[in-house]
Write an enzyme that holds these catalytic residues in place. Structure first.
Site, PDB file in Angstrom:
ATOM      1  N   CYS A 178      18.762  -3.820   9.095  1.00  0.00           N
ATOM      2  CA  CYS A 178      19.333  -2.776   8.242  1.00  0.00           C
ATOM      3  C   CYS A 178      19.822  -3.394   6.945  1.00  0.00           C
ATOM      4  O   CYS A 178      20.832  -4.080   6.929  1.00  0.00           O
ATOM      5  CB  CYS A 178      20.490  -2.070   8.947  1.00  0.00           C
ATOM      6  SG  CYS A 178      21.261  -0.793   7.937  1.00  0.00           S
ATOM      7  N   ARG A 270      23.887   0.549  19.731  1.00  0.00           N
ATOM      8  CA  ARG A 270      22.751   0.580  18.818  1.00  0.00           C
ATOM      9  C   ARG A 270      22.168   1.998  18.781  1.00  0.00           C
ATOM     10  O   ARG A 270      22.257   2.748  19.761  1.00  0.00           O
ATOM     11  CB  ARG A 270      21.664  -0.405  19.271  1.00  0.00           C
ATOM     12  CG  ARG A 270      22.055  -1.877  19.152  1.00  0.00           C
ATOM     13  CD  ARG A 270      22.244  -2.266  17.708  1.00  0.00           C
ATOM     14  NE  ARG A 270      22.488  -3.682  17.503  1.00  0.00           N
ATOM     15  CZ  ARG A 270      23.675  -4.239  17.421  1.00  0.00           C
ATOM     16  NH1 ARG A 270      24.774  -3.484  17.575  1.00  0.00           N
ATOM     17  NH2 ARG A 270      23.817  -5.535  17.183  1.00  0.00           N
TER      18      ARG A 270
END
Length: 431
Positions: A178, A270
């Site tokens: 990310c 997650r």
């Protein structure tokens, strides 16, 4: 200075003796690295009986010829030998691995940002065959090679890497890193060759490359994993861009934040993002995320009985961590080390664990300094079995890889649901 690869153990041990995580260039390969040559050869050999082999065949066969003639300059290697070297006793060791592909695969998938191969283990357990892998980190490539007998291709943002992705695979897997998403900026209307809503705003991110591959290859499904904060990043705008981009590619999207503590003694949240091709499934996929139980394992379940002394914190480091924690406690902050309850679960393991081990420390009694987890214990904390080869790299690199890894049994549980939807649909279309 140009390095020459040592081929003394060729052909049986070449992949173990010479990759070493280093990009070595040798004259017989011209401008290409040994890693790329090994990627082509190992991908070809692992897919030689499938349609995907044609993607690698020409360059792989040329590479095999060069390797053999470099070692045995007087041999007259015929093309048919290079096309099927296993029949002649070459490269056998790439199949002597802990995690071979299923003999009769039920579907195919690709493994992007492959890391240690957690997605690959999960998908192979469902009967899947990996037809392409990529991972830019040279040390992670070495670990992946040791466990799967396949050298991943490199940087997936490069067109020279993307061109080797075969057509007609079923599932795309990606635990993509990310990076900060830039919503503002110069608009690129033809970011994927045709307009796709918000894709131009995701330019320059690794997600863009995933979306690009989804757009080009049209997998029947995809499975993406990322950090929990992806949902809240930039007040939700980042995830809005991602979800609308994937929907604009004509996929039905499912997502959920899940905690790996149901499978391993670690709090690790997650986000799982699943997509199904609307044109293929026609909205009839029977998918739901698995229901997770409360933690079943504790830290004590993953500990080795006699860890080496080198994992115990020095007096200097232990003193520094205690002083650091006290300083922030006085300021009202919560920063500090995490002394783990042996009968409980740990904090989230990070890629920086090798630096001081502070987030997961193991107590060793009042008269002893605490210790770090060993690399094997870190692998267990991520759900890897003990036959997984973790020591193909240094402790530092093993810690980094574990901290960046997916929780394998959690990915396995979700992949079971994804694959069931895929196979059910395939069955309906053929019945």
């Amino acid at each position: 200075m140009e390095k020459k690869v040592n081929l003394e153990l060729f052909p049986e041990k070449i992949y173990i003796s010479d990759i070493a995580g280093k990009k070595m260039k040798i004259r017989i390969y011209g401008p290409d690295s040994l890693n790329k040559q090994l990627a082509l050869i190992t991908h070809y050999l692992h897919n030689r009986d499938s349609e995907s082999a044609k993607t690698y065949k020409e360059e792989a066969v040329a590479g095999i010829k060069e390797l053999v003639t470099y070692k045995y300059p007087n041999i007259n290697l015929k093309s048919f030998v290079a096309e099927n070297p296993l029949q002649y006793g070459l490269f056998k060791d790439i199949f002597n691995i802990p995690y071979p592909s299923p003999e009769k695969p039920l579907f195919t998938f690709i493994d992007l940002f492959a890391g240690m191969g957690g997605f690959r283990i999960a998908m192979q357990k469902q009967g899947g065959k990996c037809v392409f892998s990529s991972e830019w980190n040279e040390f992670a490539q070495k670990t992946y090679m040791a466990n799967f007998g396949e050298m991943p291709f490199g940087d997936i943002t490069k067109e020279d890497t993307k061109k080797y992705i075969p057509d007609n695979f079923d599932i795309l897997c990606a635990g993509f890193p990310c990076q900060p998403f830039s919503i503002a900026g110069i608009s690129k209307k033809n970011s994927l060759g045709r307009a796709h809503g918000f894709l131009d705003k995701a330019q320059g991110t690794l997600f863009f490359d995933v979306a690009d591959i989804i757009d080009r290859k049209r997998p029947k499904a995809f499975f993406l994993e990322n950090v929990k904060n992806l949902v809240s990043h930039d007040k939700g705008n980042t995830f809005k861009i991602i979800s609308e981009t994937l929907k604009a590619l004509d996929y039905d999207i499912y997502y959920q934040i899940m905690d790996g503590k149901a499978f391993v003694p670690q709090h690790r949240e997650r986000i799982m993002i699943i997509g199904f091709d609307k044109l293929y499934f026609k909205g009839k996929e029977s998918f739901s995320f698995p229901e997770l139980s409360e933690p079943q394992k504790t830290i004590s379940d993953i500990l080795e009985p006699n860890p080496e002394d080198k994992y115990t914190l020095s007096d200097k480091l232990w003193g520094y961590l205690r002083n650091y924690a006290e300083k922030h406690k006085a300021k009202g902050n919560g920063f500090g080390y995490g002394m783990t309850d042996l009968n409980g679960i740990s904090r989230t393991l990070s890629a920086r664990y090798y630096k001081d081990g502070s987030e997961v420390l193991i107590p060793q009694g009042e008269n002893s300094n605490p210790r770090r987890l060993t690399p094997r214990e870190c692998a267990r904390l991520m759900g890897y079995e003990d036959n997984y080869i973790i020591n193909a790299v240094s402790d530092v690199q093993a810690y980094r890889q574990c901290g960046n890894s997916v929780v394998v049994p959690l990915i396995t549980a979700v992949s079971e649901k994804v694959v069931k939807s895929l196979l059910d649909n395939k069955h309906e279309q053929t019945s």
